[in-house]
Every structure is written in structure tokens, then in C-alpha cells.
Scaffold this active site. Structure first.
Site, PDB file in Angstrom:
ATOM      1  N   CYS A 135       0.865  -1.178   0.000  1.00  0.00           N
ATOM      2  CA  CYS A 135       0.000   0.000   0.000  1.00  0.00           C
ATOM      3  C   CYS A 135       0.906   1.233   0.000  1.00  0.00           C
ATOM      4  CB  CYS A 135      -0.991  -0.025   1.168  1.00  0.00           C
ATOM      5  SG  CYS A 135      -0.280   0.120   2.826  1.00  0.00           S
ATOM      6  N   ASP A 139      -7.923   3.658   1.423  1.00  0.00           N
ATOM      7  CA  ASP A 139      -6.947   3.820   2.499  1.00  0.00           C
ATOM      8  C   ASP A 139      -7.644   4.282   3.775  1.00  0.00           C
ATOM      9  OD1 ASP A 139      -4.791   4.367   4.139  1.00  0.00           O
ATOM     10  OD2 ASP A 139      -3.640   5.373   2.558  1.00  0.00           O
ATOM     11  N   ASN A 173       2.500   1.505   4.142  1.00  0.00           N
ATOM     12  CA  ASN A 173       2.796   0.239   4.806  1.00  0.00           C
ATOM     13  C   ASN A 173       2.534   0.296   6.307  1.00  0.00           C
ATOM     14  OD1 ASN A 173       5.682  -1.865   5.415  1.00  0.00           O
ATOM     15  ND2 ASN A 173       3.646  -2.539   4.884  1.00  0.00           N
ATOM     16  N   CYS A 198      -1.214   0.592   7.200  1.00  0.00           N
ATOM     17  CA  CYS A 198      -2.643   0.286   7.341  1.00  0.00           C
ATOM     18  C   CYS A 198      -3.032  -0.993   6.600  1.00  0.00           C
ATOM     19  CB  CYS A 198      -3.498   1.453   6.837  1.00  0.00           C
ATOM     20  SG  CYS A 198      -3.312   2.999   7.766  1.00  0.00           S
ATOM     21  N   ARG A 199      -3.233  -0.880   5.296  1.00  0.00           N
ATOM     22  CA  ARG A 199      -3.776  -2.004   4.522  1.00  0.00           C
ATOM     23  C   ARG A 199      -2.801  -3.152   4.354  1.00  0.00           C
ATOM     24  NH1 ARG A 199      -5.297   1.664  -0.436  1.00  0.00           N
ATOM     25  NH2 ARG A 199      -3.381   2.619   0.331  1.00  0.00           N
ATOM     26  N   SER A 200      -1.575  -2.874   3.929  1.00  0.00           N
ATOM     27  CA  SER A 200      -0.661  -3.984   3.625  1.00  0.00           C
ATOM     28  C   SER A 200      -0.230  -4.773   4.861  1.00  0.00           C
ATOM     29  CB  SER A 200       0.528  -3.523   2.786  1.00  0.00           C
ATOM     30  OG  SER A 200       1.254  -2.502   3.403  1.00  0.00           O
TER      31      SER A 200
END
Length: 152
Positions: free
Chosen positions: A8, A123, A11, A13-15
Site C-alpha cells: 500500500c 486507504d 505500509n 494500514c492495509r498492507s
């Protein structure tokens, strides 16, 4: 063993959420993957996941204490079999960074889910909707694991 990198922007939040959830999901099903995560930027380098991501991972019993943000490197394109971005901006950045011949390793996360191809995972750093991120990521766990197994 398939090697998977979730990517993301920062690096945090999402990933890292995808990394932790996929590690747990695959392990519970007896399939071990080499999994990591990275960002297309270095803005958050060295930081732990966002508190919103930490809360989700803690709730799901996933240890995040060794996860620290890092930017993607050229070496990652050679090391990993699958490089999975969360949104179209991540995809554009990854395609720009990819060494020649490595573009075929880059995928959009939601493309593995029937009927969801082309959709982005927004995000949550901006929206605060970490639960929505969790739900979208979980929707892709089974289809991604099937692909990893089939194409290993």
C-alpha cells in the site's frame, strides 16, 4: 513455498493488515506462505502499523509487534512471486518501479474476487474505516489462497 508481498502507500494500514491476516488464514489451513508487506513510499519507514490496524490484528489474534513499515525495493520484485497492491495508485507506482520483465507479478488485491475486479481497497488512514478494510481483505483471503496453491 509461494512468496507474497502486500503493498500500500505507507505500509502502516492495509498492507500490514493483509500480511497478518493472510499469514494467519493460510497457517490455519495448513498452507505456509512467505509473506511480507511494503509501501510505495518511505514516509512511515520504521513505524509500527497504524493503531487502527493494530486494533484489528489484536482482535484477530495476530501478532504485529515485529511489523515495521518499509518501502518496496527493486530486490522485492525478484524475491516475491506475487506483489499485490491495494489501489490503482499503488498499482501505477508498482508498475513504474518494476524492473523490466517483472510486471507480470503485480496484481490488484480485489481482482481475485469474482465480480470485484478493478475495485480498490480505500486507504483507512484517510477514512478511519479500518473495519471496512478488514472486511474487504477477508473477502479475498480464500480466492487468493486458492490462486497461490494452484500456481505454486
Amino acid at each position: 513455498m509461494p512468496k507474497v508481498l502486500f503493498v500500500c502507500l505507507g505500509n502502516i494500514c492495509r498492507s500490514p493488515m493483509a500480511e497478518g491476516l493472510m499469514r494467519q488464514y493460510s497457517k490455519e489451513r495448513g498452507y505456509i506462505l512467505q509473506i511480507d508487506s511494503a509501501g510505495t513510499s518511505s514516509w512511515e519507514e520504521g513505524n509500527l502499523p497504524h493503531p487502527g490496524t493494530q486494533a484489528i490484528l489484536k482482535r484477530e489474534g495476530v501478532d504485529f509487534t515485529t511489523m515495521h513499515s518499509r518501502p518496496i525495493t527493486k530486490e522485492d520484485f525478484y524475491l516475491f512471486d506475487w506483489i499485490i497492491g491495494m489501489d490503482k495508485r499503488n498499482m501505477a507506482d508498482l508498475l513504474e518501479l518494476a524492473p523490466n520483465g517483472m510486471e507480470n507479478k503485480i496484481y490488484l488485491y480485489m481482482d481475485a474476487i469474482d465480480g470485484k475486479q478493478g475495485q480498490e481497497i480505500p486507504d483507512p488512514w484517510y477514512s478511519g474505516q479500518f473495519e471496512k478494510t478488514y472486511q474487504m481483505l477477508m473477502e479475498g483471503m480464500k480466492p487468493w489462497l486458492i490462486r497461490f496453491k494452484e500456481e505454486a
